[in-house]
Design a protein around this motif. Structure first.
Motif, PDB file in Angstrom:
ATOM      1  N   LYS A 190      -3.058  20.341 -18.544  1.00  0.00           N
ATOM      2  CA  LYS A 190      -4.338  20.083 -17.885  1.00  0.00           C
ATOM      3  C   LYS A 190      -4.085  19.487 -16.507  1.00  0.00           C
ATOM      4  N   PRO A 191      -3.814  20.364 -15.526  1.00  0.00           N
ATOM      5  CA  PRO A 191      -3.515  19.844 -14.186  1.00  0.00           C
ATOM      6  C   PRO A 191      -4.715  19.135 -13.584  1.00  0.00           C
ATOM      7  N   PRO A 192      -4.461  18.168 -12.706  1.00  0.00           N
ATOM      8  CA  PRO A 192      -5.559  17.399 -12.116  1.00  0.00           C
ATOM      9  C   PRO A 192      -6.331  18.221 -11.087  1.00  0.00           C
ATOM     10  N   LYS A 193      -7.494  17.714 -10.722  1.00  0.00           N
ATOM     11  CA  LYS A 193      -8.261  18.328  -9.649  1.00  0.00           C
ATOM     12  C   LYS A 193      -7.428  18.329  -8.373  1.00  0.00           C
ATOM     13  N   ARG A 194      -7.535  19.415  -7.614  1.00  0.00           N
ATOM     14  CA  ARG A 194      -6.739  19.544  -6.407  1.00  0.00           C
ATOM     15  C   ARG A 194      -7.044  18.408  -5.431  1.00  0.00           C
ATOM     16  N   ASP A 195      -5.975  17.813  -4.874  1.00  0.00           N
ATOM     17  CA  ASP A 195      -6.091  16.694  -3.949  1.00  0.00           C
ATOM     18  C   ASP A 195      -5.157  16.977  -2.766  1.00  0.00           C
ATOM     19  N   LEU A 196      -5.715  17.215  -1.574  1.00  0.00           N
ATOM     20  CA  LEU A 196      -4.904  17.625  -0.433  1.00  0.00           C
ATOM     21  C   LEU A 196      -3.861  16.578  -0.059  1.00  0.00           C
ATOM     22  N   GLY A 197      -4.244  15.306  -0.104  1.00  0.00           N
ATOM     23  CA  GLY A 197      -3.291  14.256   0.239  1.00  0.00           C
ATOM     24  C   GLY A 197      -2.145  14.177  -0.736  1.00  0.00           C
ATOM     25  N   LYS A 198      -2.470  14.214  -2.006  1.00  0.00           N
ATOM     26  CA  LYS A 198      -1.409  14.114  -3.025  1.00  0.00           C
ATOM     27  C   LYS A 198      -0.562  15.381  -3.066  1.00  0.00           C
ATOM     28  N   GLU A 199      -1.120  16.522  -2.658  1.00  0.00           N
ATOM     29  CA  GLU A 199      -0.304  17.735  -2.541  1.00  0.00           C
ATOM     30  C   GLU A 199       0.815  17.531  -1.519  1.00  0.00           C
ATOM     31  N   THR A 200       0.468  16.930  -0.394  1.00  0.00           N
ATOM     32  CA  THR A 200       1.489  16.652   0.618  1.00  0.00           C
ATOM     33  C   THR A 200       2.525  15.675   0.087  1.00  0.00           C
ATOM     34  N   LEU A 201       2.088  14.605  -0.559  1.00  0.00           N
ATOM     35  CA  LEU A 201       3.025  13.612  -1.085  1.00  0.00           C
ATOM     36  C   LEU A 201       3.920  14.207  -2.171  1.00  0.00           C
ATOM     37  N   LEU A 210       0.825  -1.202   0.000  1.00  0.00           N
ATOM     38  CA  LEU A 210       0.000   0.000   0.000  1.00  0.00           C
ATOM     39  C   LEU A 210       0.862   1.256   0.000  1.00  0.00           C
ATOM     40  N   ASN A 211       1.974   1.219   0.712  1.00  0.00           N
ATOM     41  CA  ASN A 211       2.927   2.326   0.648  1.00  0.00           C
ATOM     42  C   ASN A 211       3.349   2.604  -0.796  1.00  0.00           C
ATOM     43  N   ARG A 212       3.780   1.560  -1.480  1.00  0.00           N
ATOM     44  CA  ARG A 212       4.327   1.729  -2.830  1.00  0.00           C
ATOM     45  C   ARG A 212       3.264   2.201  -3.817  1.00  0.00           C
ATOM     46  N   GLN A 213       2.057   1.654  -3.701  1.00  0.00           N
ATOM     47  CA  GLN A 213       1.008   2.085  -4.608  1.00  0.00           C
ATOM     48  C   GLN A 213       0.657   3.559  -4.369  1.00  0.00           C
ATOM     49  N   THR A 214       0.691   3.977  -3.110  1.00  0.00           N
ATOM     50  CA  THR A 214       0.410   5.379  -2.797  1.00  0.00           C
ATOM     51  C   THR A 214       1.459   6.289  -3.411  1.00  0.00           C
ATOM     52  N   TRP A 215       2.724   5.874  -3.349  1.00  0.00           N
ATOM     53  CA  TRP A 215       3.780   6.682  -3.962  1.00  0.00           C
ATOM     54  C   TRP A 215       3.666   6.691  -5.494  1.00  0.00           C
ATOM     55  N   ILE A 216       3.258   5.584  -6.098  1.00  0.00           N
ATOM     56  CA  ILE A 216       3.047   5.559  -7.553  1.00  0.00           C
ATOM     57  C   ILE A 216       1.971   6.563  -7.947  1.00  0.00           C
ATOM     58  N   ASP A 217       0.891   6.588  -7.191  1.00  0.00           N
ATOM     59  CA  ASP A 217      -0.195   7.533  -7.470  1.00  0.00           C
ATOM     60  C   ASP A 217       0.287   8.970  -7.271  1.00  0.00           C
ATOM     61  N   ALA A 218       1.135   9.192  -6.263  1.00  0.00           N
ATOM     62  CA  ALA A 218       1.653  10.535  -6.007  1.00  0.00           C
ATOM     63  C   ALA A 218       2.563  10.992  -7.136  1.00  0.00           C
ATOM     64  N   GLN A 219       3.377  10.082  -7.656  1.00  0.00           N
ATOM     65  CA  GLN A 219       4.249  10.438  -8.777  1.00  0.00           C
ATOM     66  C   GLN A 219       3.427  10.860  -9.995  1.00  0.00           C
ATOM     67  N   GLU A 220       2.335  10.129 -10.255  1.00  0.00           N
ATOM     68  CA  GLU A 220       1.476  10.465 -11.386  1.00  0.00           C
ATOM     69  C   GLU A 220       0.820  11.820 -11.186  1.00  0.00           C
ATOM     70  N   TYR A 221       0.354  12.094  -9.980  1.00  0.00           N
ATOM     71  CA  TYR A 221      -0.245  13.395  -9.669  1.00  0.00           C
ATOM     72  C   TYR A 221       0.772  14.515  -9.863  1.00  0.00           C
ATOM     73  N   ARG A 222       1.979  14.284  -9.375  1.00  0.00           N
ATOM     74  CA  ARG A 222       3.033  15.298  -9.490  1.00  0.00           C
ATOM     75  C   ARG A 222       3.339  15.591 -10.952  1.00  0.00           C
ATOM     76  N   LYS A 223       3.358  14.552 -11.782  1.00  0.00           N
ATOM     77  CA  LYS A 223       3.640  14.739 -13.205  1.00  0.00           C
ATOM     78  C   LYS A 223       2.531  15.556 -13.874  1.00  0.00           C
ATOM     79  N   LYS A 224       1.296  15.213 -13.558  1.00  0.00           N
ATOM     80  CA  LYS A 224       0.159  15.911 -14.171  1.00  0.00           C
ATOM     81  C   LYS A 224      -0.003  17.334 -13.642  1.00  0.00           C
TER      82      LYS A 224
END
Length: 466
Positions: free
Chosen positions: A253-264, A234-248
């Motif tokens: 076309k930036p993604p919808k604001r996500d407070l959790g992914k902003e921190t990551l 679950l740690n690793r999948q969360t970081w994968i999702d964070a990397q994708e958010y950071r890239k976008k």
């Protein structure tokens, strides 16, 4: 001075603890590079901290532990304008208008710093209505911020100053979750709001946890994670999702604001520092590997009772271990804890921090450092008194990214200073005076300089109980 009186005095333009006039804004300094943050995170909840008024003050004839491993006997510390002006021997120049305190037989250290506290989030009185430190509703909650639970009236803050000389502390979320949320660094100053306590220029931290806690809390609910391999997945999948958010985030076309992914993303950017609750040596090593996989750095492992087993690796990686002196055996992953942990880390050249994780132990971190030092000496590891003081001053400041501003008695740093009535590594030592940004905030001999919460329940020498 009671908290309601503080509110009235601040509202009228006056200040508590015998201070007069309106407070002056402190100068924000850049965050420390020791833990590699590129800049303090911009926030919708900025610090409104204001230093209390100070006067030029010199302490003479005192034994000085400078926080950087140095000791000066018969020394002088001079504070002016809220900063450390000079530190030296008996010939140190003192302006004629300075207040001079005779420190013969006494000791001076930098303000004591606790890298792991839950004051304000688990305040006293300890009732369920005050239990705000753990958002244990999901194993992944990087969107929550510890500061949004801090209650400034917690009497633990004033007790930490009066009994432990605490001038700064990091408030962390609890450890039920793999990703617990953002931490906040505070100046230990009375304030009506948590924003008024926030350490100016300090970077945010993020609390992570591994091992028994997350798998027990969520496994008991028949959900992921229920095992250590579930933790890592679950740690690793969360970081994968964070990397994708950071890239976008930086795309057309930036993604919808996500407070959790902003921190990551802030962690991946190097702006937010990772503080990882972890006990076993094998898990520490796995977390290090995971951090390299996703390109972030662990600033400090907290509790880290088995750090001694991989002290060489931690020294090489530049990761601090924030440990207890001798907590042991309260759960399975604490069974290989040894009281020589800190000393073995010191011998290996790794960064050692003594932390509290407790509203009472924060009042005696000096004694906890002395216990760890004594256990090391008993096994033949010589640790000087000045080095032991570094475990509770400069080293936690480094892990919190504030060591350019505080943590040692160095010219130009904040005048966060404790005058002890005796050797601070003695069980008999108590803070006699505490300065924060050069302002005398606590004086054991002056009842008007003892900030006390309305919820103080009559600790001897404090409050209105007679």
């Amino acid at each position: 001075m009671k908290f309601r009186a503080l509110l009235a005095l601040v509202a009228s333009g006056s200040l508590v603890a015998g201070c007069a006039a309106t407070a002056a804004e402190t100068n924000s300094a850049s965050a420390s590079t020791s833990a590699k943050p590129s800049k303090p995170e911009k926030t919708a909840f900025p610090s409104t901290y204001k230093a209390y008024p100070s006067t030029p003050t010199a302490i003479t004839g005192v034994t000085i532990f400078d926080g950087e491993g140095g000791r000066i006997d018969n020394g002088t510390v001079f504070m002016s304008g809220g900063k450390i002006d000079s530190v030296g021997g008996p010939d140190t120049a003192i302006p004629a208008d300075a207040t001079i305190l005779d420190g013969a037989g006494k000791y001076v250290t930098p303000g004591i710093i606790d890298v792991h506290s839950h004051l304000g989030d688990y305040p006293t009185p300890s009732v369920s209505a005050h239990s705000d430190g753990n958002e244990a509703t999901s194993p992944v909650t990087p969107q929550v911020w510890a500061e949004h639970s801090v209650w400034p009236q917690d009497p633990g803050f004033s007790r930490a100053m009066a009994n432990g000389g605490i001038t700064a502390l990091q408030i962390l979320p609890g450890s039920a979750n793999l990703f617990g949320g953002r931490s906040v660094t505070l100046k230990n100053m009375p304030s009506r709001t948590v924003q008024g306590m926030k350490f100016p220029g300090a970077p945010y931290g993020m609390k992570m946890a591994c091992g028994e806690n997350p798998k027990r809390v969520y496994g008991s609910r028949s959900r992921l994670p229920s095992t250590r391999m579930g933790n890592l997945a679950l740690n690793r999948q969360t970081w994968i999702d964070a990397q994708e958010y950071r890239k976008k985030r930086n795309s057309a076309k930036p993604p919808k604001r996500d407070l959790g992914k902003e921190t990551l993303a802030g962690v991946l950017d190097g702006d937010i520092l990772v503080h990882n609750h972890c006990y076993r040596a094998d898990e520490l090593a796995q977390i290090i590997d995971m951090s390299k996989e996703f390109g972030y750095k662990v600033t400090a492992f907290h509790h880290a009772v088995e750090s001694y087993k991989i002290a060489d690796i931690l020294a090489k990686e530049g990761i601090c271990s924030a440990v207890w002196a001798d907590w042991w055996g309260f759960k399975m992953e604490a069974y290989d804890a040894i009281p020589e942990n800190a000393a073995l880390l010191q011998k290996a050249g790794a960064c050692v921090i003594i932390h509290s994780d407790d509203e009472n132990q924060i009042q005696r971190l000096n004694q906890e450092a002395a216990k760890a030092q004594a256990d090391g000496r008993a096994m033949g590891i010589e640790i000087s008194d000045a080095q032991a003081i570094q475990w509770i001053t400069l080293n936690p400041a480094k892990a919190m990214g504030i060591d350019r501003m505080t943590g040692s008695l160095k010219t130009g740093k904040m005048a966060d200073v404790v005058l002890w009535n005796g050797d601070p590594l003695s069980v008999y030592a108590r803070p006699e005076k505490v300065w924060i940004d050069g302002a005398l905030m606590f004086d054991s001999g002056d009842p008007t300089r003892r900030p006390v919460s309305d919820f103080e329940l009559g600790q001897p020498g404090e409050g209105d109980v007679k």
